[in-house]
Design a protein around this motif. Structure first.
Motif, PDB file in Angstrom:
ATOM      1  N   VAL A   1      51.020  10.762  30.637  1.00 39.72           N
ATOM      2  CA  VAL A   1      51.273   9.544  31.457  1.00 39.72           C
ATOM      3  C   VAL A   1      52.871   9.551  31.939  1.00 39.72           C
ATOM      4  CG1 VAL A   1      51.738   7.903  29.811  1.00 39.72           C
ATOM      5  CG2 VAL A   1      50.805   7.235  31.969  1.00 39.72           C
ATOM      6  N   VAL A   2      53.104   9.039  33.306  1.00 41.82           N
ATOM      7  CA  VAL A   2      54.503   8.799  33.875  1.00 41.82           C
ATOM      8  C   VAL A   2      54.863   7.273  33.644  1.00 41.82           C
ATOM      9  CG1 VAL A   2      56.035   8.745  35.664  1.00 41.82           C
ATOM     10  CG2 VAL A   2      54.169  10.398  35.674  1.00 41.82           C
ATOM     11  N   ARG A   3      56.046   7.245  32.752  1.00 45.64           N
ATOM     12  CA  ARG A   3      56.393   6.025  32.268  1.00 45.64           C
ATOM     13  C   ARG A   3      56.181   5.127  33.191  1.00 45.64           C
ATOM     14  NH1 ARG A   3      62.849   4.274  31.727  1.00 45.64           N
ATOM     15  NH2 ARG A   3      62.552   4.295  33.959  1.00 45.64           N
ATOM     16  N   GLY A   4      55.727   3.779  33.190  1.00 40.02           N
ATOM     17  CA  GLY A   4      55.368   2.608  33.727  1.00 40.02           C
ATOM     18  C   GLY A   4      54.069   2.843  34.338  1.00 40.02           C
ATOM     19  N   ASP A   5      53.262   3.782  34.144  1.00 41.43           N
ATOM     20  CA  ASP A   5      51.912   3.945  34.769  1.00 41.43           C
ATOM     21  C   ASP A   5      50.875   3.513  33.470  1.00 41.43           C
ATOM     22  OD1 ASP A   5      52.666   4.759  36.966  1.00 41.43           O
ATOM     23  OD2 ASP A   5      51.950   6.939  36.888  1.00 41.43           O
ATOM     24  N   SER A   6      49.705   3.476  33.710  1.00 41.24           N
ATOM     25  CA  SER A   6      48.707   3.045  32.971  1.00 41.24           C
ATOM     26  C   SER A   6      48.022   4.254  32.360  1.00 41.24           C
ATOM     27  CB  SER A   6      47.738   1.933  33.426  1.00 41.24           C
ATOM     28  OG  SER A   6      48.175   0.720  33.641  1.00 41.24           O
ATOM     29  N   VAL A   7      47.232   4.274  31.226  1.00 43.71           N
ATOM     30  CA  VAL A   7      46.502   5.301  30.788  1.00 43.71           C
ATOM     31  C   VAL A   7      45.491   4.923  29.728  1.00 43.71           C
ATOM     32  CG1 VAL A   7      47.903   5.762  28.866  1.00 43.71           C
ATOM     33  CG2 VAL A   7      46.781   7.755  29.709  1.00 43.71           C
ATOM     34  N   ILE A   8      44.274   5.718  29.755  1.00 40.60           N
ATOM     35  CA  ILE A   8      43.110   5.308  29.228  1.00 40.60           C
ATOM     36  C   ILE A   8      43.027   6.167  27.929  1.00 40.60           C
ATOM     37  CG2 ILE A   8      40.566   4.941  28.576  1.00 40.60           C
ATOM     38  CD1 ILE A   8      40.643   3.787  31.365  1.00 40.60           C
ATOM     39  N   LEU A   9      43.010   5.773  26.756  1.00 42.95           N
ATOM     40  CA  LEU A   9      42.939   6.507  25.372  1.00 42.95           C
ATOM     41  C   LEU A   9      41.530   6.468  25.012  1.00 42.95           C
ATOM     42  CD1 LEU A   9      46.094   5.523  23.493  1.00 42.95           C
ATOM     43  CD2 LEU A   9      45.976   6.951  25.363  1.00 42.95           C
ATOM     44  N   PRO A  10      40.804   7.786  25.095  1.00 44.13           N
ATOM     45  CA  PRO A  10      39.239   7.541  24.754  1.00 44.13           C
ATOM     46  C   PRO A  10      39.062   8.048  23.388  1.00 44.13           C
ATOM     47  CG  PRO A  10      39.967   9.913  25.798  1.00 44.13           C
ATOM     48  CD  PRO A  10      41.008   8.910  25.688  1.00 44.13           C
ATOM     49  N   CYS A  11      38.070   7.174  23.028  1.00 48.40           N
ATOM     50  CA  CYS A  11      37.719   7.120  21.596  1.00 48.40           C
ATOM     51  C   CYS A  11      36.081   6.788  21.703  1.00 48.40           C
ATOM     52  CB  CYS A  11      38.619   6.465  20.603  1.00 48.40           C
ATOM     53  SG  CYS A  11      37.651   6.518  18.914  1.00 48.40           S
ATOM     54  N   SER A  12      35.179   7.674  21.604  1.00 52.63           N
ATOM     55  CA  SER A  12      33.800   7.521  21.434  1.00 52.63           C
ATOM     56  C   SER A  12      33.326   7.659  19.975  1.00 52.63           C
ATOM     57  CB  SER A  12      33.159   8.608  22.311  1.00 52.63           C
ATOM     58  OG  SER A  12      33.364   8.660  23.536  1.00 52.63           O
ATOM     59  N   PHE A  13      32.167   6.713  19.652  1.00 48.85           N
ATOM     60  CA  PHE A  13      31.577   6.912  18.396  1.00 48.85           C
ATOM     61  C   PHE A  13      30.085   6.730  18.656  1.00 48.85           C
ATOM     62  CE2 PHE A  13      32.450   2.568  19.401  1.00 48.85           C
ATOM     63  CZ  PHE A  13      31.156   1.683  18.754  1.00 48.85           C
ATOM     64  N   TYR A  14      29.372   7.199  17.594  1.00 47.25           N
ATOM     65  CA  TYR A  14      27.915   7.045  17.458  1.00 47.25           C
ATOM     66  C   TYR A  14      27.651   6.486  16.118  1.00 47.25           C
ATOM     67  CZ  TYR A  14      22.963   8.179  16.660  1.00 47.25           C
ATOM     68  OH  TYR A  14      21.798   8.103  16.265  1.00 47.25           O
ATOM     69  N   THR A  15      26.785   5.251  16.106  1.00 46.33           N
ATOM     70  CA  THR A  15      26.336   4.763  14.943  1.00 46.33           C
ATOM     71  C   THR A  15      24.819   4.263  15.170  1.00 46.33           C
ATOM     72  OG1 THR A  15      26.656   2.915  13.448  1.00 46.33           O
ATOM     73  CG2 THR A  15      27.313   2.710  15.901  1.00 46.33           C
ATOM     74  N   SER A  16      24.210   4.413  14.010  1.00 50.28           N
ATOM     75  CA  SER A  16      22.668   3.875  13.981  1.00 50.28           C
ATOM     76  C   SER A  16      22.394   2.629  13.481  1.00 50.28           C
ATOM     77  CB  SER A  16      21.906   5.024  13.488  1.00 50.28           C
ATOM     78  OG  SER A  16      22.139   5.058  11.950  1.00 50.28           O
ATOM     79  N   SER A  17      23.552   2.018  13.123  1.00 47.94           N
ATOM     80  CA  SER A  17      23.424   0.506  12.575  1.00 47.94           C
ATOM     81  C   SER A  17      23.805  -0.557  13.506  1.00 47.94           C
ATOM     82  CB  SER A  17      24.536   0.652  11.317  1.00 47.94           C
ATOM     83  OG  SER A  17      24.007   1.355  10.433  1.00 47.94           O
ATOM     84  N   ARG A  18      23.333  -1.806  13.339  1.00 50.75           N
ATOM     85  CA  ARG A  18      23.828  -2.726  13.955  1.00 50.75           C
ATOM     86  C   ARG A  18      25.451  -3.000  14.310  1.00 50.75           C
ATOM     87  NH1 ARG A  18      20.485  -8.044  12.695  1.00 50.75           N
ATOM     88  NH2 ARG A  18      21.275  -7.540  10.520  1.00 50.75           N
ATOM     89  N   LEU A  19      25.742  -3.472  15.310  1.00 44.66           N
ATOM     90  CA  LEU A  19      27.283  -3.513  15.381  1.00 44.66           C
ATOM     91  C   LEU A  19      27.990  -4.846  14.885  1.00 44.66           C
ATOM     92  CD1 LEU A  19      27.540  -2.298  19.232  1.00 44.66           C
ATOM     93  CD2 LEU A  19      27.804  -0.946  16.974  1.00 44.66           C
ATOM     94  N   SER A  20      27.144  -5.606  14.094  1.00 42.14           N
ATOM     95  CA  SER A  20      27.756  -6.864  13.498  1.00 42.14           C
ATOM     96  C   SER A  20      28.941  -6.835  12.606  1.00 42.14           C
ATOM     97  CB  SER A  20      26.806  -7.771  13.103  1.00 42.14           C
ATOM     98  OG  SER A  20      25.983  -6.903  12.023  1.00 42.14           O
ATOM     99  N   THR A  21      29.066  -5.502  11.989  1.00 42.75           N
ATOM    100  CA  THR A  21      30.151  -5.202  10.963  1.00 42.75           C
ATOM    101  C   THR A  21      31.244  -4.029  11.530  1.00 42.75           C
ATOM    102  OG1 THR A  21      28.696  -3.527   9.843  1.00 42.75           O
ATOM    103  CG2 THR A  21      28.686  -5.713   8.988  1.00 42.75           C
ATOM    104  N   LEU A  22      31.198  -3.876  13.014  1.00 42.55           N
ATOM    105  CA  LEU A  22      32.009  -2.879  13.495  1.00 42.55           C
ATOM    106  C   LEU A  22      33.421  -3.335  13.201  1.00 42.55           C
ATOM    107  CD1 LEU A  22      31.938  -0.378  15.253  1.00 42.55           C
ATOM    108  CD2 LEU A  22      31.829  -1.533  17.113  1.00 42.55           C
ATOM    109  N   ASN A  23      34.040  -2.129  12.832  1.00 43.91           N
ATOM    110  CA  ASN A  23      35.654  -2.259  12.679  1.00 43.91           C
ATOM    111  C   ASN A  23      36.355  -0.909  13.485  1.00 43.91           C
ATOM    112  OD1 ASN A  23      38.118  -1.093  10.580  1.00 43.91           O
ATOM    113  ND2 ASN A  23      38.039  -3.344  11.088  1.00 43.91           N
TER     114      ASN A  23
END
Length: 237
Positions: A53-75
């Protein structure tokens, strides 16, 4: 997990097959259900291993996950080991039980983009100090992570600053002059060049003095060495 077993008698030609004859099949079905549950594991996938990324611009850092449980305890925890100080990583941003906490130095510049279905974050107004190794760690109890950590390398690019040119020495006939040129910043490291541009362009051999400074030595000053000299600093930007 709750397992329900329903026993239905099977009739054939006036005969009834009870629990004894079907027990083995029922036990096998229940075991399969528990086996699938036990093998379920949270998985993290970094869709990119490195970003620029060029200084001053924005960038998205991608991180995907798969879970089969409910998301109430997601950290979710993002950390950064800066290129300038990799031995002291900092906590960038955290999502824990529905709450988001940013590092004080990054408040207003970092945010999650797709909670709770994604761990992607956006980094705004990027600085050189944002460069380094980012780690995305995801947990969602009671699932085990396999693995629950992903990494990516972020490089923050910057064009070279305006060269600062100086000279010192004896400009009289037969003297010796040193031309120096330096830049204060630039990522990747700028390529510094000296040229004699008058009456024609002639590249000159340069003595590099570190990554951001270079000089040319002119000996035996004469009418042939007089003219206009130019220093330039360039990188990929």
């Amino acid at each position: 997990m709750h397992a329900w077993i329903i026993w239905l008698p099977v009739c054939e030609a006036g005969r009834t097959f009870g629990m004894d004859s079907l027990g083995g099949w029922m036990f096998w079905i229940v075991c399969v259900c528990f086996s699938v549950w036990e093998n379920a594991a949270l998985k993290v996938n970094m869709r990119e291993s490195s970003l620029e990324v060029v200084r001053g611009d924005s960038v998205i850092l991608p991180c995907s996950f798969y879970t089969s449980s409910r998301l109430s305890t997601l950290n979710i925890i993002w950390t950064l080991a800066r290129s300038s100080s990799p031995e002291t990583p900092i906590q960038v941003i955290v999502y824990d039980y529905g709450q988001v906490i940013e590092d004080p130095s990054l408040i207003g510049r970092v945010a999650f983009t797709g909670l709770p279905l994604s761990a992607d974050i956006i980094l705004n107004y990027t600085r050189l100090s944002d460069a380094g190794t980012y780690r995305c760690m995801v947990n969602n109890l009671p699932e085990k992570a396999d693995p629950g950590i992903g990494e990516l390398e972020l490089s923050v690019l910057e064009p070279p600053s305006l060269p600062d040119c100086k000279w010192d020495g004896d400009i009289n006939l037969g003297g010796s002059v040193r031309l120096s040129c330096s830049v204060a910043e630039g990522v990747p490291t700028p390529d510094i060049r000296w040229e004699k541009v008058n009456p024609e362009e002639i590249p000159l051999p340069i003595n590099m003095e570190g990554d951001f400074s270079g000089s040319v030595q002119i000996v035996n000053v004469s009418s042939q060495t007089s003219g206009l000299y130019r220093c330039s600093a360039t990188n990929i930007l």
